[in-house]
Motif scaffolding. Structure first.
Motif, PDB file in Angstrom:
ATOM      1  N   UNK A   1      39.144  37.284  32.061  1.00  0.00           N
ATOM      2  CA  UNK A   1      38.289  37.428  33.234  1.00  0.00           C
ATOM      3  C   UNK A   1      39.533  37.752  34.370  1.00  0.00           C
ATOM      4  N   UNK A   2      40.773  37.019  34.308  1.00  0.00           N
ATOM      5  CA  UNK A   2      41.924  37.162  35.086  1.00  0.00           C
ATOM      6  C   UNK A   2      42.426  38.751  35.032  1.00  0.00           C
ATOM      7  N   UNK A   3      42.536  39.344  33.798  1.00  0.00           N
ATOM      8  CA  UNK A   3      42.688  40.535  33.524  1.00  0.00           C
ATOM      9  C   UNK A   3      41.821  41.449  34.293  1.00  0.00           C
ATOM     10  N   UNK A   4      40.542  41.344  33.947  1.00  0.00           N
ATOM     11  CA  UNK A   4      39.720  42.036  34.582  1.00  0.00           C
ATOM     12  C   UNK A   4      39.784  42.077  36.035  1.00  0.00           C
ATOM     13  N   UNK A   5      39.982  41.081  36.795  1.00  0.00           N
ATOM     14  CA  UNK A   5      39.851  40.880  38.195  1.00  0.00           C
ATOM     15  C   UNK A   5      41.155  41.639  38.534  1.00  0.00           C
ATOM     16  N   UNK A   6      42.254  41.484  38.044  1.00  0.00           N
ATOM     17  CA  UNK A   6      43.489  42.198  38.305  1.00  0.00           C
ATOM     18  C   UNK A   6      43.478  43.582  38.041  1.00  0.00           C
TER      19      UNK A   6
ATOM     20  N   UNK B   1      51.311  54.076  58.715  1.00  0.00           N
ATOM     21  CA  UNK B   1      51.050  54.372  57.305  1.00  0.00           C
ATOM     22  C   UNK B   1      51.572  53.104  56.709  1.00  0.00           C
ATOM     23  N   UNK B   2      52.732  52.545  56.862  1.00  0.00           N
ATOM     24  CA  UNK B   2      53.120  51.342  56.426  1.00  0.00           C
ATOM     25  C   UNK B   2      52.310  50.193  56.518  1.00  0.00           C
ATOM     26  N   UNK B   3      51.931  50.259  57.697  1.00  0.00           N
ATOM     27  CA  UNK B   3      50.784  48.802  58.115  1.00  0.00           C
ATOM     28  C   UNK B   3      49.454  49.032  57.352  1.00  0.00           C
ATOM     29  N   UNK B   4      48.940  50.199  57.296  1.00  0.00           N
ATOM     30  CA  UNK B   4      47.869  50.490  56.550  1.00  0.00           C
ATOM     31  C   UNK B   4      48.092  50.153  55.009  1.00  0.00           C
ATOM     32  N   UNK B   5      49.310  50.428  54.251  1.00  0.00           N
ATOM     33  CA  UNK B   5      49.309  50.091  52.886  1.00  0.00           C
ATOM     34  C   UNK B   5      49.527  48.692  52.947  1.00  0.00           C
ATOM     35  N   UNK B   6      50.235  48.080  53.834  1.00  0.00           N
ATOM     36  CA  UNK B   6      50.589  46.387  53.670  1.00  0.00           C
ATOM     37  C   UNK B   6      49.097  45.951  53.991  1.00  0.00           C
ATOM     38  N   UNK B   7      48.460  46.225  54.598  1.00  0.00           N
ATOM     39  CA  UNK B   7      46.876  45.705  55.172  1.00  0.00           C
ATOM     40  C   UNK B   7      46.069  45.912  53.737  1.00  0.00           C
ATOM     41  N   UNK B   8      46.298  47.043  53.163  1.00  0.00           N
ATOM     42  CA  UNK B   8      45.084  47.081  51.940  1.00  0.00           C
ATOM     43  C   UNK B   8      45.851  46.304  50.834  1.00  0.00           C
ATOM     44  N   UNK B   9      46.993  46.024  50.746  1.00  0.00           N
ATOM     45  CA  UNK B   9      47.680  45.168  49.502  1.00  0.00           C
ATOM     46  C   UNK B   9      47.385  43.745  49.972  1.00  0.00           C
ATOM     47  N   UNK B  10      47.415  43.317  51.088  1.00  0.00           N
ATOM     48  CA  UNK B  10      46.956  41.825  51.798  1.00  0.00           C
ATOM     49  C   UNK B  10      45.622  41.707  51.345  1.00  0.00           C
ATOM     50  N   UNK B  11      44.809  42.831  51.693  1.00  0.00           N
ATOM     51  CA  UNK B  11      43.387  42.620  51.678  1.00  0.00           C
ATOM     52  C   UNK B  11      43.172  42.648  49.960  1.00  0.00           C
ATOM     53  N   UNK B  12      43.487  43.332  48.985  1.00  0.00           N
ATOM     54  CA  UNK B  12      43.227  43.364  47.624  1.00  0.00           C
ATOM     55  C   UNK B  12      43.831  41.933  47.009  1.00  0.00           C
ATOM     56  N   UNK B  13      44.952  41.572  47.570  1.00  0.00           N
ATOM     57  CA  UNK B  13      45.497  40.211  47.036  1.00  0.00           C
ATOM     58  C   UNK B  13      44.641  38.989  47.316  1.00  0.00           C
ATOM     59  N   UNK B  14      44.107  38.978  48.680  1.00  0.00           N
ATOM     60  CA  UNK B  14      43.165  37.998  49.137  1.00  0.00           C
ATOM     61  C   UNK B  14      41.775  38.160  48.391  1.00  0.00           C
ATOM     62  N   UNK B  15      41.109  39.265  48.182  1.00  0.00           N
ATOM     63  CA  UNK B  15      39.985  39.482  47.326  1.00  0.00           C
ATOM     64  C   UNK B  15      40.274  38.973  45.852  1.00  0.00           C
ATOM     65  N   UNK B  16      41.303  39.319  45.373  1.00  0.00           N
ATOM     66  CA  UNK B  16      41.820  38.943  44.007  1.00  0.00           C
ATOM     67  C   UNK B  16      41.858  37.709  43.740  1.00  0.00           C
ATOM     68  N   UNK B  17      42.524  36.609  44.891  1.00  0.00           N
ATOM     69  CA  UNK B  17      42.639  35.296  44.717  1.00  0.00           C
ATOM     70  C   UNK B  17      41.427  34.728  44.852  1.00  0.00           C
ATOM     71  N   UNK B  18      40.288  35.238  45.727  1.00  0.00           N
ATOM     72  CA  UNK B  18      38.927  34.751  45.854  1.00  0.00           C
ATOM     73  C   UNK B  18      38.305  34.895  44.575  1.00  0.00           C
ATOM     74  N   UNK B  19      38.196  35.976  44.087  1.00  0.00           N
ATOM     75  CA  UNK B  19      37.529  36.194  42.761  1.00  0.00           C
ATOM     76  C   UNK B  19      38.094  35.108  41.649  1.00  0.00           C
TER      77      UNK B  19
END
Length: 156
Positions: A55-60, A124-142
């Motif tokens: 499950x963890x690998x699927x989320x990742x 563009x750096x901020x947009x990349x960092x925002x996307x990374x942070x968002x996916x990390x948070x969503x992954x932790x929530x999952x």
């Protein structure tokens, strides 16, 4: 009488021997049953752990694919902006001049505000960092919602 005593002593020795063997047999059975119960618990724990890892690998995998997609879109936008095919617009308003004397030095045309060329890489750096942070948070929530509730509780 001597023969009878000998047979009696022999029978008592045999009875003590069988009693001792019976006790060892019962102890061995109890140890075997305990080992089988422990083995069953360990198999169940291994099965649950395997499911949790899957499950963890699927989320990742899901969140990494989404992040890669967002970064590819951001890179494509960056290339389009650099090539002049698209422009980065800023949601801004210019205040009206206060007097006629400041009107001469005011804005010549009312074109849409746009990011300066030297600020675009930071955007563009901020947009990349925002996307990374968002996916990390969503992954932790999952992980917290789908994996953590399945962890067996340890009973001391």
């Amino acid at each position: 009488m001597r023969e009878g005593s000998f047979i009696l002593v022999l029978c008592l020795l045999a009875w003590f021997g069988f009693d001792l063997l019976e006790g060892q047999r019962d102890t061995a059975r109890a140890e075997r049953d305990a080992a089988q119960g422990e083995m069953s618990g360990l198999r169940e724990a291994a099965r649950i752990s395997g499911e949790m890892l899957a499950e963890r690998d699927a989320i990742d995998l899901q969140r990494t694919q989404e992040l890669n997609h967002e970064r590819a879109e951001n890179d494509a936008l960056r290339l389009d902006v650099d090539a002049g095919l698209k422009r980065l617009r800023v949601n801004a308003t210019c205040s009206a001049p206060v007097s006629a004397s400041t009107r001469a030095g005011g804005v010549a045309d009312a074109a849409t505000a746009e990011l300066a060329a030297d600020a675009r890489p930071d955007y563009f750096t901020l947009v990349d960092q925002l996307a990374l942070s968002k996916k990390m948070i969503l992954g932790l929530q999952d992980h917290a919602l789908r994996v953590c509730p399945r962890q067996p509780t340890l009973n001391p």
